[in-house]
Design a protein around this motif. Sequence first.
Motif, mmCIF file in Angstrom:
data_model
loop_
_atom_site.group_PDB
_atom_site.id
_atom_site.type_symbol
_atom_site.label_atom_id
_atom_site.label_comp_id
_atom_site.label_asym_id
_atom_site.label_seq_id
_atom_site.Cartn_x
_atom_site.Cartn_y
_atom_site.Cartn_z
ATOM 1 N N CYS A 205 9.734 -30.756 12.241
ATOM 2 C CA CYS A 205 9.604 -29.415 11.197
ATOM 3 C C CYS A 205 9.137 -29.854 9.966
ATOM 4 O O CYS A 205 8.432 -29.122 9.173
ATOM 5 N N VAL A 206 9.980 -30.816 9.487
ATOM 6 C CA VAL A 206 9.712 -31.219 8.045
ATOM 7 C C VAL A 206 8.280 -31.832 7.566
ATOM 8 O O VAL A 206 7.675 -31.599 6.606
ATOM 9 N N ALA A 207 7.869 -32.624 8.928
ATOM 10 C CA ALA A 207 6.711 -33.207 8.750
ATOM 11 C C ALA A 207 5.641 -31.887 8.627
ATOM 12 O O ALA A 207 4.589 -32.267 7.847
ATOM 13 N N LEU A 208 5.731 -31.111 9.364
ATOM 14 C CA LEU A 208 4.731 -29.988 9.504
ATOM 15 C C LEU A 208 4.747 -29.053 7.923
ATOM 16 O O LEU A 208 3.769 -28.853 7.337
ATOM 17 N N GLU A 209 5.861 -28.974 7.553
ATOM 18 C CA GLU A 209 6.138 -28.193 6.108
ATOM 19 C C GLU A 209 5.783 -28.897 5.050
ATOM 20 O O GLU A 209 5.104 -28.316 4.170
ATOM 21 N N LEU A 210 5.666 -30.437 5.132
ATOM 22 C CA LEU A 210 5.125 -31.147 3.800
ATOM 23 C C LEU A 210 3.751 -31.628 4.096
ATOM 24 O O LEU A 210 3.297 -32.518 3.032
ATOM 25 N N ALA A 211 3.157 -31.628 5.182
ATOM 26 C CA ALA A 211 1.889 -32.299 5.559
ATOM 27 C C ALA A 211 0.772 -31.810 4.297
ATOM 28 O O ALA A 211 0.012 -32.485 3.919
ATOM 29 N N GLY A 212 0.760 -30.404 4.016
ATOM 30 C CA GLY A 212 0.124 -29.930 3.081
ATOM 31 C C GLY A 212 0.025 -30.571 1.760
ATOM 32 O O GLY A 212 -0.985 -30.493 0.904
#
Length: 254
Positions: free
Chosen positions: A168-175
């Motif tokens: 979840c956090v990987a997706l949230e912070l990828a940008g």
Amino acid sequence: MDFSNKVVIITGASSGIGAAAAVLFAKQSAKVVLVGRNETKLLDIAKKCKDAKGIEPLTVRADLTNDEDVKKIFDETIKHFGRIDVLVNNAGIGFRGGIRDGVEIYDRAMATNVRPVYLLTSLATPYLVQSKGNVINVSSVAALKPIKDVAFLAYCMSKAALDQFTRCVALELAGDGVRVNSVNPGATKTNFAEAAGMSKEQTEKLYESRDQNNPLRKMAKSEEVADLILYLASDRAASITGATFVIDNGEMLV
Ligand SMILES: NC(=O)c1ccc[n+]([C@@H]2O[C@H](COP(=O)([O-])OP(=O)(O)OC[C@H]3O[C@@H](n4cnc5c(N)ncnc54)[C@H](OP(=O)(O)O)[C@@H]3O)[C@@H](O)[C@H]2O)c1
């Protein structure tokens, strides 16, 4: 892999996998922040880190179940080093017990293995966004399948929660250019079994069973797990995020 001028926070750096990772990062010229409760052990690892490249590490004595202690880690790191590039959420405890053993074990497992990771990562995020840094969570094969022979229900659940946190956090912070990954070891010879309250005899039996039954007929060393942590934290892994890497001598296969 060069970590010159990179600031790496490692929780649970006083023992086992975290201690091995701290020394390995120090050997790659990182400025390491060693977090744990046992000051004597922390200072011993700090000396090994300093001996590697002559860079003085920062040690922070903190109980991660205490929010004020967690905040102190960031205050002291920023005051001392001014930035954060890598957060290794490694500290954790094995909580023994099954469904018949009461719900308190669940509360303790989540309070130790999950909540601090959530708070640490949220406090680190602004600094990691600035440095385009990354997070490594130390999970377990227990996130992916129940532990054989010993009941570890709440522990398994806590590590499964950690894996979903990673994604979840990987997706949230990828940008924002921040990567988040997980290393999931199988049984590794550290202080883990003793800290989980297993007797010497029980620990030896567990190790013997893993040495005999793991498809590769051995267990991993802390240094090997640390190697994988280092790789994922390095620029060589620039295209890897939201991934969970098993290192278990094939334990998951049987
Ligand atoms: N060894 C295995 O078989 C195995 C397998 C799969 C996953 N893992 C995971 O690997 C990670 C590292 O464990 P390890 O095997 O290296 O065990 P370990 O030798 O017992 O080390 C655990 C570390 O966590 C720290 N810690 C525990 N509770 C803490 C708290 N409340 N506040 C601050 N620090 C705390 C300990 O610090 P102090 O001693 O200073 O309190 C210690 O440095 C854990 O997340 C564990 O779940 C281990």
